[in-house]
Each structure stands twice: as structure tokens, then as C-alpha cells.
Design a protein around this motif. Sequence first.
Motif, PDB file in Angstrom:
ATOM      1  N   GLU A 129      45.611   7.131 -45.347  1.00  9.28           N
ATOM      2  CA  GLU A 129      45.988   8.475 -44.921  1.00  9.28           C
ATOM      3  C   GLU A 129      46.098   8.560 -43.398  1.00  9.28           C
ATOM      4  N   THR A 130      45.197   7.878 -42.705  1.00  8.90           N
ATOM      5  CA  THR A 130      45.249   7.882 -41.244  1.00  8.90           C
ATOM      6  C   THR A 130      46.507   7.185 -40.740  1.00  8.90           C
ATOM      7  N   ILE A 131      46.851   6.056 -41.334  1.00  8.91           N
ATOM      8  CA  ILE A 131      48.086   5.355 -40.958  1.00  8.91           C
ATOM      9  C   ILE A 131      49.297   6.259 -41.211  1.00  8.91           C
ATOM     10  N   ARG A 132      49.320   6.892 -42.374  1.00 13.26           N
ATOM     11  CA  ARG A 132      50.441   7.784 -42.697  1.00 13.26           C
ATOM     12  C   ARG A 132      50.569   8.901 -41.667  1.00 13.26           C
ATOM     13  N   ARG A 133      49.435   9.477 -41.268  1.00 13.98           N
ATOM     14  CA  ARG A 133      49.459  10.610 -40.347  1.00 13.98           C
ATOM     15  C   ARG A 133      49.984  10.209 -38.966  1.00 13.98           C
ATOM     16  N   VAL A 134      49.520   9.049 -38.456  1.00 15.04           N
ATOM     17  CA  VAL A 134      49.965   8.660 -37.111  1.00 15.04           C
ATOM     18  C   VAL A 134      51.420   8.194 -37.123  1.00 15.04           C
ATOM     19  N   VAL A 135      51.868   7.639 -38.252  1.00 10.67           N
ATOM     20  CA  VAL A 135      53.273   7.248 -38.355  1.00 10.67           C
ATOM     21  C   VAL A 135      54.155   8.498 -38.379  1.00 10.67           C
ATOM     22  N   GLU A 136      53.727   9.517 -39.110  1.00 14.32           N
ATOM     23  CA  GLU A 136      54.489  10.760 -39.148  1.00 14.32           C
ATOM     24  C   GLU A 136      54.535  11.422 -37.777  1.00 14.32           C
ATOM     25  N   ALA A 137      53.511  11.151 -36.954  1.00 20.35           N
ATOM     26  CA  ALA A 137      53.486  11.726 -35.602  1.00 20.35           C
ATOM     27  C   ALA A 137      54.331  10.919 -34.618  1.00 20.35           C
ATOM     28  N   GLY A 138      54.928   9.818 -35.091  1.00 14.88           N
ATOM     29  CA  GLY A 138      55.841   9.073 -34.247  1.00 14.88           C
ATOM     30  C   GLY A 138      55.449   7.648 -33.924  1.00 14.88           C
ATOM     31  N   CYS A 139      54.289   7.205 -34.362  1.00 11.05           N
ATOM     32  CA  CYS A 139      53.863   5.834 -34.092  1.00 11.05           C
ATOM     33  C   CYS A 139      54.596   4.868 -35.019  1.00 11.05           C
ATOM     34  N   PRO A 140      55.152   3.774 -34.504  1.00 17.73           N
ATOM     35  CA  PRO A 140      55.779   2.785 -35.387  1.00 17.73           C
ATOM     36  C   PRO A 140      54.780   2.253 -36.420  1.00 17.73           C
ATOM     37  N   GLN A 141      55.252   2.051 -37.639  1.00 12.94           N
ATOM     38  CA  GLN A 141      54.398   1.619 -38.744  1.00 12.94           C
ATOM     39  C   GLN A 141      53.632   0.342 -38.399  1.00 12.94           C
ATOM     40  N   ARG A 142      54.312  -0.615 -37.776  1.00 18.52           N
ATOM     41  CA  ARG A 142      53.651  -1.906 -37.537  1.00 18.52           C
ATOM     42  C   ARG A 142      52.500  -1.773 -36.550  1.00 18.52           C
TER      43      ARG A 142
END
Length: 262
Positions: A129-142
Motif C-alpha cells: 500500500e505504501t509503494i502504491r501511494r508514493v507511486v500515485e504521488a509521482g514516484c517512479p515504480q522502480r
Amino acid sequence: MRETTVEDVLGLFCTSASARERFEGWKTDPRRVEVAPLVLAHRTRVLYLIAEEDIEGVCRDTEHALGQVNRADGESVREIVDWHPDFAFTHTFHTCVERIGAVPTYQQFREFALHDADGQRMLGNPSKETIRRVVEAGCPQRYAQAAMRWRIGNAYYGFLREVYTLVQLRLCGIELSVHPLADALFRVDAWIGRCALSLRVGNRKFRQGVDGRKIRPEQLLADLLPPLQFDTIELEAATTFGQVHVPTAVHLDQVAARLLGT
């Protein structure tokens, strides 16, 4: 079978007004609705049965807990560098050990976090969930995934370091006690009698000597009566990437002499 329960922790570390207030605040925190019952029921047993060859085998055979992640990528996402799930990492590690009856390799721990029901709710699902949230905020998935691997992998190596120390000092005749509540709430990695032991790697950002931002057990438990004694094993920063950074024989001999003296 030897065991350590929450009653042992509270009887030693929760005997002042400030310590009791800290405990009650933790227990009634809305974020701890699922955490508190599991931790309060935890009984440390398996770690007292771990032999030297067991922990050395895990340190040798575990998958590289940091994977191919370099420090720059691992520390590139601020929201994950300082991420703390509701279940402290120590809660998840201790639960995994008691569940599988052994100290896990990183691959076994990952299996627990991703596929065991308790592991999922303690770490697997919150990390996703944390990864999903920061990716949605603009952080690249990798970068998000690399940062989470770095965060969890380093926590795993820290746990192996604590277990290694526990086993090695037991061979010196020092029967340390451990419990995840003492670790997460009072910052005590292990104890014997009325002496609390901390194990850390020097890092000025977090805690080195008397500096750093993390609260030390000496501060949290300063007003206990009768007072506790405190000892610390502080290692220099690791110089070899991807290996478990454990105390040397010199570190262990020195702390063993001090603890035997108390």
C-alpha cells in the motif's frame, strides 16, 4: 522450555509513571488496535533454542536482503526511508520466528510476509500500500520498490545481528532475554537481570554515541526505581555490501566481561 512474556517486560521496564504512561498510550493508540493484542500475547521461546550453527547458517545462506539496490536508490524516497508500519519490524520478525520455529532466511521471511495471513497484515499488505501511494504521488515504480527493499532488507539484517549477539553471548554464559515489546516500546534489544543492552551501528543521522535523533533507553527508563544499568555494543558502519554486519569477537568479549561483572 524457557520463555519471556509481556509480564516479564512490564515487570522490569514499566515501573515508573512515565513508563506506564508510555505503555498505556501505545496500548490505546487507535493505530495499535490490531497490534497490541498480538504483541501482548507474544511469548519468546524459539530464539532461546537457536544454536550457533543455526544463526551462522542463516547469515551464510540467506538471499541478499538488499538485492541489487544501491544506497542512492534505496534512500531516494523520503516517505519510505523513514517508513514505520503500525506493526514494528521487530514484531514481524519475532512473530515469523515463532511461527516457523527457526530464524528465517530473507527468502523465508519474504514468503511469510507475502503469504502468511499474519505476515500479510503486519508487513506484506502495508508495504504494498505504501509503494502504491508514493507511486500515485509521482514516484517512479522502480524507485519506490527499491526503497522498500532497502528499508526492509536493512531491518532484516539488523534482526540477524541481534540474534547472532544473543546466541554468542549465551555461549559466554550470559542468558539474555528478548521480547518485541521491550524492543519497540522501550528501545531495549536484550537484557539480563537489571541490565539493559542496546546493539547499534554508528550512524549520526539516527543514533551514535550520545548524539542522534533516536531516543535512547537510558532516557526512556531513566526514572525507574531501582534504577537499571545500561550497556551498548556500538559497531562501526559496515564496509562490505550485502553481508550481515555482526559484532566481532572483541566486541563480544568486552560486553561479556562487563555483563558478567554486573
